[in-house]
Write a protein that holds these residues in place. Structure first.
Motif, PDB file in Angstrom:
ATOM      1  N   UNK A  25       0.870  -1.154   0.057  1.00  0.00           N
ATOM      2  CA  UNK A  25      -0.040  -0.057   0.065  1.00  0.00           C
ATOM      3  C   UNK A  25       0.910   1.206   0.087  1.00  0.00           C
ATOM      4  N   UNK A  26       1.754   0.972  -0.734  1.00  0.00           N
ATOM      5  CA  UNK A  26       2.742   2.406  -0.756  1.00  0.00           C
ATOM      6  C   UNK A  26       2.048   3.598  -1.687  1.00  0.00           C
ATOM      7  N   UNK A  27       1.183   3.386  -2.375  1.00  0.00           N
ATOM      8  CA  UNK A  27       0.435   4.258  -2.998  1.00  0.00           C
ATOM      9  C   UNK A  27      -0.390   5.183  -1.956  1.00  0.00           C
ATOM     10  N   UNK A  28      -0.971   4.540  -0.933  1.00  0.00           N
ATOM     11  CA  UNK A  28      -2.026   4.988   0.131  1.00  0.00           C
ATOM     12  C   UNK A  28      -0.965   5.944   1.077  1.00  0.00           C
ATOM     13  N   UNK A  29       0.193   5.300   1.222  1.00  0.00           N
ATOM     14  CA  UNK A  29       1.011   6.082   2.265  1.00  0.00           C
ATOM     15  C   UNK A  29       1.720   7.536   1.712  1.00  0.00           C
ATOM     16  N   UNK A  30       1.858   7.407   0.360  1.00  0.00           N
ATOM     17  CA  UNK A  30       2.582   8.601  -0.302  1.00  0.00           C
ATOM     18  C   UNK A  30       1.291   9.570  -0.503  1.00  0.00           C
ATOM     19  N   UNK A  31       0.193   9.125  -0.650  1.00  0.00           N
ATOM     20  CA  UNK A  31      -0.918   9.934  -0.950  1.00  0.00           C
ATOM     21  C   UNK A  31      -1.470  10.667   0.609  1.00  0.00           C
ATOM     22  N   UNK A  32      -0.953  10.134   1.405  1.00  0.00           N
ATOM     23  CA  UNK A  32      -1.161  10.464   2.674  1.00  0.00           C
ATOM     24  C   UNK A  32      -0.217  11.558   3.053  1.00  0.00           C
ATOM     25  N   UNK A  33       0.847  11.532   2.515  1.00  0.00           N
ATOM     26  CA  UNK A  33       1.952  12.362   2.982  1.00  0.00           C
ATOM     27  C   UNK A  33       1.824  13.782   2.243  1.00  0.00           C
ATOM     28  N   UNK A  34       1.214  13.689   1.083  1.00  0.00           N
ATOM     29  CA  UNK A  34       1.024  14.776   0.331  1.00  0.00           C
ATOM     30  C   UNK A  34      -0.075  15.424   0.859  1.00  0.00           C
ATOM     31  N   UNK A  35      -1.096  15.022   1.814  1.00  0.00           N
ATOM     32  CA  UNK A  35      -2.229  15.663   2.472  1.00  0.00           C
ATOM     33  C   UNK A  35      -1.921  15.691   3.973  1.00  0.00           C
ATOM     34  N   UNK A  38      -4.965  16.004   6.348  1.00  0.00           N
ATOM     35  CA  UNK A  38      -5.574  14.546   6.656  1.00  0.00           C
ATOM     36  C   UNK A  38      -4.792  13.499   7.545  1.00  0.00           C
ATOM     37  N   UNK A  39      -3.716  13.890   7.445  1.00  0.00           N
ATOM     38  CA  UNK A  39      -2.534  13.159   8.198  1.00  0.00           C
ATOM     39  C   UNK A  39      -2.783  13.670   9.669  1.00  0.00           C
ATOM     40  N   UNK A  40      -2.754  14.899   9.929  1.00  0.00           N
ATOM     41  CA  UNK A  40      -2.711  15.339  11.358  1.00  0.00           C
ATOM     42  C   UNK A  40      -4.236  14.933  11.931  1.00  0.00           C
TER      43      UNK A  40
END
Length: 98
Positions: A25-35, A38-40
């Motif tokens: 799930x590297x895609x979901x992880x990188x997507x989360x890092x760019x938002x 949402x991460x906070x």
């Protein structure tokens, strides 16, 4: 080794790597890092859930220990019984004040 065999081997290895990366799930992880908002928000929510879980777990654990200590205090053990009775009395007084 013929060219076709090399191509099949490369295709198989590439397919396996793609499958491994998809499973991670590297895609979901990188997507989360760019938002970051949402991460906070997700970290706040997970932290609150963890805090509630710890509070409930400690409450259950403390209630079980107090229940066991009350049972041991009722046995009137020579030395240990006095200490346990004092601890139970202190806890009960604290609960009455609240």
């Amino acid at each position: 080794m013929p060219l076709e065999e090399k191509m099949n081997t490369m295709y198989r290895l590439t397919f396996e790597w793609a499958h491994i990366l998809e499973k991670s799930r590297i895609y979901q992880y990188t997507d989360l890092l760019y938002s970051p908002w949402r991460l906070i928000w997700r970290n706040i929510l997970f932290g609150a859930a963890r805090g509630v879980g710890i509070a409930l777990g400690f409450t259950f654990f403390a209630a079980t220990i107090i229940y066991i200590l009350q049972g041991l205090g009722a046995l009137n053990l020579p030395i240990i019984g006095d200490y346990i009775a004092d601890i139970v009395r202190i806890v009960q007084r604290q609960l009455e004040f609240k």
